[in-house]
Design an enzyme around this catalytic site. Structure first.
Site, PDB file in Angstrom:
ATOM      1  N   HIS A  72       0.857  -1.204   0.000  1.00 35.57           N
ATOM      2  CA  HIS A  72       0.000   0.000   0.000  1.00 35.57           C
ATOM      3  C   HIS A  72       0.881   1.238   0.000  1.00 35.57           C
ATOM      4  O   HIS A  72       1.982   1.253   0.565  1.00 35.57           O
ATOM      5  CB  HIS A  72      -0.981   0.015   1.172  1.00 35.57           C
ATOM      6  CG  HIS A  72      -0.367   0.035   2.540  1.00 35.57           C
ATOM      7  ND1 HIS A  72      -0.028   1.200   3.191  1.00 35.57           N
ATOM      8  CD2 HIS A  72      -0.047  -0.971   3.396  1.00 35.57           C
ATOM      9  CE1 HIS A  72       0.468   0.917   4.395  1.00 35.57           C
ATOM     10  NE2 HIS A  72       0.473  -0.393   4.534  1.00 35.57           N
ATOM     11  N   ASP A  85      -0.333   4.401   0.904  1.00 36.32           N
ATOM     12  CA  ASP A  85      -0.767   5.414   1.866  1.00 36.32           C
ATOM     13  C   ASP A  85      -0.023   5.227   3.182  1.00 36.32           C
ATOM     14  O   ASP A  85       0.567   4.166   3.439  1.00 36.32           O
ATOM     15  CB  ASP A  85      -2.269   5.357   2.089  1.00 36.32           C
ATOM     16  CG  ASP A  85      -2.708   4.061   2.760  1.00 36.32           C
ATOM     17  OD1 ASP A  85      -2.349   2.988   2.241  1.00 36.32           O
ATOM     18  OD2 ASP A  85      -3.406   4.110   3.795  1.00 36.32           O
ATOM     19  N   ASP A 113       6.596   1.368   6.407  1.00 37.64           N
ATOM     20  CA  ASP A 113       5.196   0.934   6.306  1.00 37.64           C
ATOM     21  C   ASP A 113       4.426   1.887   5.404  1.00 37.64           C
ATOM     22  O   ASP A 113       3.894   2.880   5.867  1.00 37.64           O
ATOM     23  CB  ASP A 113       4.585   0.908   7.709  1.00 37.64           C
ATOM     24  CG  ASP A 113       3.156   0.420   7.740  1.00 37.64           C
ATOM     25  OD1 ASP A 113       2.752  -0.256   6.784  1.00 37.64           O
ATOM     26  OD2 ASP A 113       2.447   0.736   8.712  1.00 37.64           O
ATOM     27  N   GLU A 128      -5.065   1.677   3.133  1.00 40.05           N
ATOM     28  CA  GLU A 128      -4.948   0.597   4.105  1.00 40.05           C
ATOM     29  C   GLU A 128      -4.920   1.116   5.530  1.00 40.05           C
ATOM     30  O   GLU A 128      -5.457   0.489   6.439  1.00 40.05           O
ATOM     31  CB  GLU A 128      -3.689  -0.223   3.808  1.00 40.05           C
ATOM     32  CG  GLU A 128      -3.575  -1.523   4.579  1.00 40.05           C
ATOM     33  CD  GLU A 128      -2.935  -1.375   5.955  1.00 40.05           C
ATOM     34  OE1 GLU A 128      -3.040  -2.320   6.763  1.00 40.05           O
ATOM     35  OE2 GLU A 128      -2.315  -0.316   6.219  1.00 40.05           O
ATOM     36  N   GLU A 129      -4.295   2.256   5.742  1.00 34.53           N
ATOM     37  CA  GLU A 129      -4.108   2.754   7.102  1.00 34.53           C
ATOM     38  C   GLU A 129      -5.387   3.323   7.711  1.00 34.53           C
ATOM     39  O   GLU A 129      -5.516   3.384   8.927  1.00 34.53           O
ATOM     40  CB  GLU A 129      -3.009   3.828   7.128  1.00 34.53           C
ATOM     41  CG  GLU A 129      -1.630   3.349   6.704  1.00 34.53           C
ATOM     42  CD  GLU A 129      -0.984   2.400   7.693  1.00 34.53           C
ATOM     43  OE1 GLU A 129      -1.636   2.030   8.690  1.00 34.53           O
ATOM     44  OE2 GLU A 129       0.168   2.008   7.472  1.00 34.53           O
ATOM     45  N   HIS A 141       4.316   3.711  12.368  1.00 35.79           N
ATOM     46  CA  HIS A 141       3.208   4.417  13.032  1.00 35.79           C
ATOM     47  C   HIS A 141       3.716   5.351  14.138  1.00 35.79           C
ATOM     48  O   HIS A 141       2.909   6.075  14.721  1.00 35.79           O
ATOM     49  CB  HIS A 141       2.174   3.453  13.640  1.00 35.79           C
ATOM     50  CG  HIS A 141       1.389   2.700  12.622  1.00 35.79           C
ATOM     51  ND1 HIS A 141       0.143   2.173  12.889  1.00 35.79           N
ATOM     52  CD2 HIS A 141       1.647   2.370  11.342  1.00 35.79           C
ATOM     53  CE1 HIS A 141      -0.322   1.554  11.820  1.00 35.79           C
ATOM     54  NE2 HIS A 141       0.590   1.658  10.865  1.00 35.79           N
TER      55      HIS A 141
END
Length: 449
Positions: free
Chosen positions: A90, A92, A123, A154-155, A418
């Site tokens: 992904h 995003d 990520d 996705e996030e 994150h």
């Protein structure tokens, strides 16, 4: 042997352009949350699509689904008799948070001490770049068929999580490489073989019409917060193990953290004990966890000297990868309803659930990837798991009931995804790209036998 030596040299030669591409992607703040500019998500999408075209993916289209960011979808037809591999990632990213807590600006990619820093570097943009590197190692003509799926929300949460089950014909493959995972530690190639399921539970207690004076009535008036705390205390035993009947826990046979590693990865305060007993992997991957993630109660700064009439807790329940999360949720609800602290009845309700996942480890794709990882890293691969969930994994697997699912990626336990100062090690980016490239040939060879 010659092919393998050439693949390693080819990927090494590609690294300057792969690092440059990662830098371009990290510089785009492609945050798909509603309050952020959509044009940045589109810019990242367009860059990924263009770079895949340059990598031999000729059949590229955009999957525009309602209420989600565009999905890059592309294919390279399989050579005669060769299997097909689906590559997932992904583009995003999570919001950066308080940028003053970053050592370098989150959307200014910075290479330092063998790592590239920036939001989304690990990520999951480096995984997207690794896919591109593996394809370019073959000049865009890999020995397997390729389906590429790079999503853009996705996030935040996306309707794409359910889409593969609705259109399974678009996602047919013999092996699914879900590259949104990573290694238990840097330098240790790891295949993630299990994901815990998740369920939310809410616990409420109301005892009085309104607060009453704690001096006049405390000691007899039913305290809602005290009752809630007493109920929550029954969820674990004296050692911190989950004590709710019906939640599954099994022996874990894969790799484990050491106590020291775990303390460092989680940022535990010095001298702080771990919760629970037994191997750490069993506690965090193959057994349940119940975490109080929210509490409605008077804050200390504005608290009055009064008996609290109402309190509520939000519990996040993680269940064994092979346990039905609804079953685990029911177990927690039933346990709490039976508790009745001080004779007070609790209102307990369920929230969202998400299924876990357990991958097969006896097929040709698993064996080929283990061999490919050893060639890339120089050491044997190990099995690990993730305490979190990746909803798309279950949907992709359901669309491909006869395929193998391989979960891997560039992340390691110290990559700070994150969090602040997210980074990816250049060595891990190189090794994942090389492992994928090696896998294409090894898997093709195995499937032809």
């Amino acid at each position: 042997m010659e092919l393998r030596r050439d693949l390693g040299g080819t990927v090494d030669g590609l690294m300057p352009e792969l690092k440059g591409l990662l830098g371009q992607l990290v510089a785009i703040p492609s945050i798909a949350f509603p309050e952020y500019p959509k044009e940045n998500v589109r810019r990242a999408h367009d860059l990924v699509a263009e770079e895949l075209r340059k990598s031999g993916v000729g059949e590229i289209q955009v999957l525009n689904l309602p209420d989600t960011s565009p999905v890059v979808y592309g294919r390279i037809p399989a050579p005669e008799g060769a299997p097909t591999v689906l590559l997932y990632g992904h583009y995003d990213v999570q919001p950066s948070g308080d940028e003053s807590l970053w050592h370098t600006p989150p959307f200014t990619p910075t290479e330092k001490d063998g790592a590239i820093y920036g939001r989304g570097a690990a990520d999951c943009k480096a995984n997207v770049v690794a896919h591109i590197g593996a394809l370019r190692a073959y000049g865009g003509k890999p020995p397997v068929g390729i389906t590429v799926v790079i999503e853009g929300q996705e996030e935040y949460g996306s309707v794409f999580d359910d889409y593969p089950a609705e259109k399974p014909e678009l996602f047919q493959a013999d092996a699914l490489l879900i590259c949104d995972a990573g290694n238990i530690r840097a330098g240790q190639p790891t295949l993630v073989t299990a994901l815990r399921g998740v369920a939310d539970v809410f616990v409420e207690v109301r005892t009085l019409a309104a607060p009453v004076h704690s001096g006049q009535f405390g000691g007899a008036a039913p305290d809602a917060l005290l009752a809630l705390v007493a109920a929550l205390a029954t969820l674990h035993d004296a050692d911190g193990n989950v004590a709710v009947p019906g939640l599954r826990r099994d022996k874990w046979q894969g790799a484990n953290y050491t106590d020291k590693e775990f303390a460092e990865v989680t940022g535990m305060a010095p001298g702080m004990p771990l919760l629970g007993t037994g191997p750490i992997g069993e506690r965090i991957w193959y057994g349940p966890a119940i975490t109080v993630i929210g509490l409605d109660a008077p804050p200390t700064k504005t608290a009055a000297s009064a008996v609290v009439p109402y309190a509520k807790a939000y519990l996040n329940v993680r269940v064994h990868p092979e346990q039905d999360p609804a079953e685990g949720q029911r177990a927690v609800i039933e346990h709490l309803k039976k508790v009745r602290p001080f004779g007070i009845e609790l209102e307990v309700t369920g929230g969202d659930i998400g299924a876990g996942f357990a991958a097969g480890t006896n097929g040709p794709a698993y064996a080929a990837m283990g061999e490919a990882m050893k060639k890339a890293w120089g050491v044997d691969a190990v099995d690990s798991a993730m305490g979190g969930s990746i909803p798309l994994t279950n949907t992709m697997a359901a669309a491909n009931p006869n395929s193998e699912v391989l979960m891997l990626g560039v992340e390691d336990s110290n990559c700070n995804m994150h969090g602040y100062n997210e980074r990816v090690l250049v060595s891990e980016l190189r090794n994942v790209a090389l492992a994928e490239a090696e896998f294409f040939q090894l898997f093709a060879d195995r499937m032809r036998k």
